[in-house]
Design a protein around this motif. Structure first.
Motif, PDB file in Angstrom:
ATOM      1  N   LYS A  21      27.841 111.143  13.682  1.00 63.42           N
ATOM      2  CA  LYS A  21      29.138 111.475  13.549  1.00 63.42           C
ATOM      3  C   LYS A  21      29.597 112.542  14.459  1.00 63.42           C
ATOM      4  CE  LYS A  21      30.429 108.487   9.490  1.00 63.42           C
ATOM      5  NZ  LYS A  21      30.852 108.522   8.058  1.00 63.42           N
ATOM      6  N   ALA A  22      28.473 113.520  14.680  1.00 64.33           N
ATOM      7  CA  ALA A  22      29.006 114.715  15.448  1.00 64.33           C
ATOM      8  C   ALA A  22      28.990 114.605  16.905  1.00 64.33           C
ATOM      9  CB  ALA A  22      27.678 115.754  14.957  1.00 64.33           C
ATOM     10  N   GLN A  45      18.924 117.563  11.759  1.00 60.09           N
ATOM     11  CA  GLN A  45      19.302 119.008  12.318  1.00 60.09           C
ATOM     12  C   GLN A  45      19.677 118.493  13.563  1.00 60.09           C
ATOM     13  OE1 GLN A  45      16.032 121.971  12.563  1.00 60.09           O
ATOM     14  NE2 GLN A  45      14.745 121.037  10.997  1.00 60.09           N
ATOM     15  N   GLN A  46      21.253 118.565  13.896  1.00 63.19           N
ATOM     16  CA  GLN A  46      21.821 118.039  14.950  1.00 63.19           C
ATOM     17  C   GLN A  46      21.333 118.866  16.380  1.00 63.19           C
ATOM     18  OE1 GLN A  46      23.601 115.431  15.317  1.00 63.19           O
ATOM     19  NE2 GLN A  46      24.709 115.719  16.958  1.00 63.19           N
ATOM     20  N   ASP A  47      21.197 120.324  16.139  1.00 65.96           N
ATOM     21  CA  ASP A  47      20.842 120.913  17.325  1.00 65.96           C
ATOM     22  C   ASP A  47      19.614 120.758  17.733  1.00 65.96           C
ATOM     23  OD1 ASP A  47      23.592 122.345  17.417  1.00 65.96           O
ATOM     24  OD2 ASP A  47      22.733 123.987  16.451  1.00 65.96           O
ATOM     25  N   LEU A  48      18.859 120.538  17.178  1.00 68.14           N
ATOM     26  CA  LEU A  48      17.318 120.255  17.293  1.00 68.14           C
ATOM     27  C   LEU A  48      17.110 118.806  18.112  1.00 68.14           C
ATOM     28  CD1 LEU A  48      14.224 120.700  17.544  1.00 68.14           C
ATOM     29  CD2 LEU A  48      14.194 119.819  15.280  1.00 68.14           C
ATOM     30  N   LEU A  98      27.708 110.196  23.665  1.00 69.11           N
ATOM     31  CA  LEU A  98      26.835 108.975  23.378  1.00 69.11           C
ATOM     32  C   LEU A  98      27.022 107.922  24.648  1.00 69.11           C
ATOM     33  CD1 LEU A  98      28.595 108.148  19.758  1.00 69.11           C
ATOM     34  CD2 LEU A  98      25.966 108.924  20.404  1.00 69.11           C
ATOM     35  N   ASP A  99      27.887 107.857  25.336  1.00 60.84           N
ATOM     36  CA  ASP A  99      27.823 107.076  26.496  1.00 60.84           C
ATOM     37  C   ASP A  99      26.707 107.598  27.629  1.00 60.84           C
ATOM     38  OD1 ASP A  99      29.140 105.154  28.267  1.00 60.84           O
ATOM     39  OD2 ASP A  99      29.540 106.841  29.646  1.00 60.84           O
ATOM     40  N   TYR A 130      20.862 103.224  15.070  1.00 59.48           N
ATOM     41  CA  TYR A 130      20.795 104.457  14.066  1.00 59.48           C
ATOM     42  C   TYR A 130      21.900 105.304  14.172  1.00 59.48           C
ATOM     43  CZ  TYR A 130      16.230 102.437  12.933  1.00 59.48           C
ATOM     44  OH  TYR A 130      14.889 101.893  12.535  1.00 59.48           O
ATOM     45  N   VAL A 131      22.317 105.386  15.388  1.00 60.29           N
ATOM     46  CA  VAL A 131      23.550 106.491  15.902  1.00 60.29           C
ATOM     47  C   VAL A 131      24.812 105.789  16.118  1.00 60.29           C
ATOM     48  CG1 VAL A 131      23.874 108.421  17.259  1.00 60.29           C
ATOM     49  CG2 VAL A 131      21.640 107.624  16.653  1.00 60.29           C
ATOM     50  N   VAL A 132      24.934 104.845  17.185  1.00 56.85           N
ATOM     51  CA  VAL A 132      26.151 104.547  17.726  1.00 56.85           C
ATOM     52  C   VAL A 132      26.886 103.707  16.652  1.00 56.85           C
ATOM     53  CG1 VAL A 132      27.435 103.277  19.626  1.00 56.85           C
ATOM     54  CG2 VAL A 132      25.494 104.550  20.177  1.00 56.85           C
ATOM     55  N   LYS A 133      26.238 102.709  15.874  1.00 55.95           N
ATOM     56  CA  LYS A 133      26.852 102.067  14.779  1.00 55.95           C
ATOM     57  C   LYS A 133      27.342 102.744  13.656  1.00 55.95           C
ATOM     58  CE  LYS A 133      24.209  97.711  15.451  1.00 55.95           C
ATOM     59  NZ  LYS A 133      23.140  96.781  14.953  1.00 55.95           N
ATOM     60  N   LYS A 134      26.991 104.008  13.797  1.00 62.42           N
ATOM     61  CA  LYS A 134      27.526 104.744  12.304  1.00 62.42           C
ATOM     62  C   LYS A 134      28.507 105.916  13.243  1.00 62.42           C
ATOM     63  CE  LYS A 134      23.172 104.755  10.141  1.00 62.42           C
ATOM     64  NZ  LYS A 134      21.885 105.667   9.803  1.00 62.42           N
ATOM     65  N   SER A 135      28.941 105.720  14.365  1.00 66.19           N
ATOM     66  CA  SER A 135      29.775 106.591  14.931  1.00 66.19           C
ATOM     67  C   SER A 135      31.235 106.355  14.529  1.00 66.19           C
ATOM     68  CB  SER A 135      29.346 107.141  16.270  1.00 66.19           C
ATOM     69  OG  SER A 135      30.554 107.534  17.187  1.00 66.19           O
ATOM     70  N   PRO A 136      32.046 107.151  14.658  1.00 66.50           N
ATOM     71  CA  PRO A 136      33.638 106.683  14.670  1.00 66.50           C
ATOM     72  C   PRO A 136      34.084 106.265  16.037  1.00 66.50           C
ATOM     73  CG  PRO A 136      33.555 109.133  14.597  1.00 66.50           C
ATOM     74  CD  PRO A 136      32.093 108.688  14.561  1.00 66.50           C
TER      75      PRO A 136
END
Length: 222
Positions: free
Chosen positions: A75-76, A49-52, A82-83, A101-107
């Motif tokens: 990726k959203a 749930q990205q918004d949550l 993220l910075d 869990y987040v940054v490593k999976k980000s483009p």
């Protein structure tokens, strides 16, 4: 998502608060008392749930932020977002989970790695080093490994704790994954003696780089 949903999640996390867990966590710089297994169970039920996730992060509550990293869509996030989140994540666990869990999976991971690596804030810089270690192990093409060893040799001994830990991890991974640099990595670790006396439970690998490298290479050749 409505504010009520955020309020409900915060109430659920508050109900899971355990004073004993908080006491243990606070010794490591973390200000929450929620058992991580129970936190993961909440995340599993909520699903993505990205918004949550964004709203939970904005609460500044550490347990809510940990939960946000588990239910978000990595990726959203935009690079600037993220910075900002990384600079807000001042507790070790929130920082680690955001990076892993987040940054490593980000483009945006590589651009953020370059941005954070030389940041004057040592906590931010430690995230840049963590992302660099990931590349050392999985995608080393284009990295200047000898140059990284130069920086580690010059700066790790006197670096603040979080940054020192991240640089030490990078040193160990260079030694583990790159045989051509292994002898130098071990030599740097031996001379700097960083984490040599770190308390390590039985059957666990010491974070002291020479011991860590030697043990992991031994396992590779079993």
């Amino acid at each position: 998502m409505t504010e009520t949903t955020v309020a409900e999640v915060l109430a659920e996390l508050a109900a899971l608060e355990d004073p004993k867990a908080r006491a243990v966590n606070e010794r490591h710089g973390d200000d929450h008392g929620v058992n991580l297994g129970k936190l993961r169970a909440v995340a599993k039920r909520l699903k993505t749930q990205q918004d949550l996730a964004r709203q939970l992060w904005a609460t500044e509550d550490t347990a809510a932020r940990l939960l946000a990293t588990l239910i978000c869509r990595p990726k959203a996030f935009e690079q600037a977002e993220l910075d900002a989140m990384l600079r807000q994540a001042r507790t070790p666990k929130a920082h680690d989970w955001l990076v892993n869990y987040v940054v490593k999976k980000s483009p945006h991971a590589e651009r953020l790695r370059l941005t954070w690596f030389a940041d004057p804030d040592p906590v931010v810089a430690s995230a840049g080093w963590a992302l660099t270690t990931e590349r050392v192990a999985k995608q080393p093409d284009g990295l200047d490994l000898a140059g990284l060893l130069d920086l580690i040799e010059a700066r790790m001994k006197d670096a603040p704790d979080r940054l020192q830990w991240a640089m030490n991890s990078c040193l160990a991974h260079i030694g583990i994954h790159h045989p051509a640099h292994r002898a130098r990595a071990i030599d740097i670790g031996e001379r700097l003696q960083v984490l040599k006396d770190y308390p390590t439970p039985p059957n666990c690998t010491s974070p002291f780089a020479p011991a860590w490298i030697t043990e992991m290479v031994r396992r590779q050749h079993k």
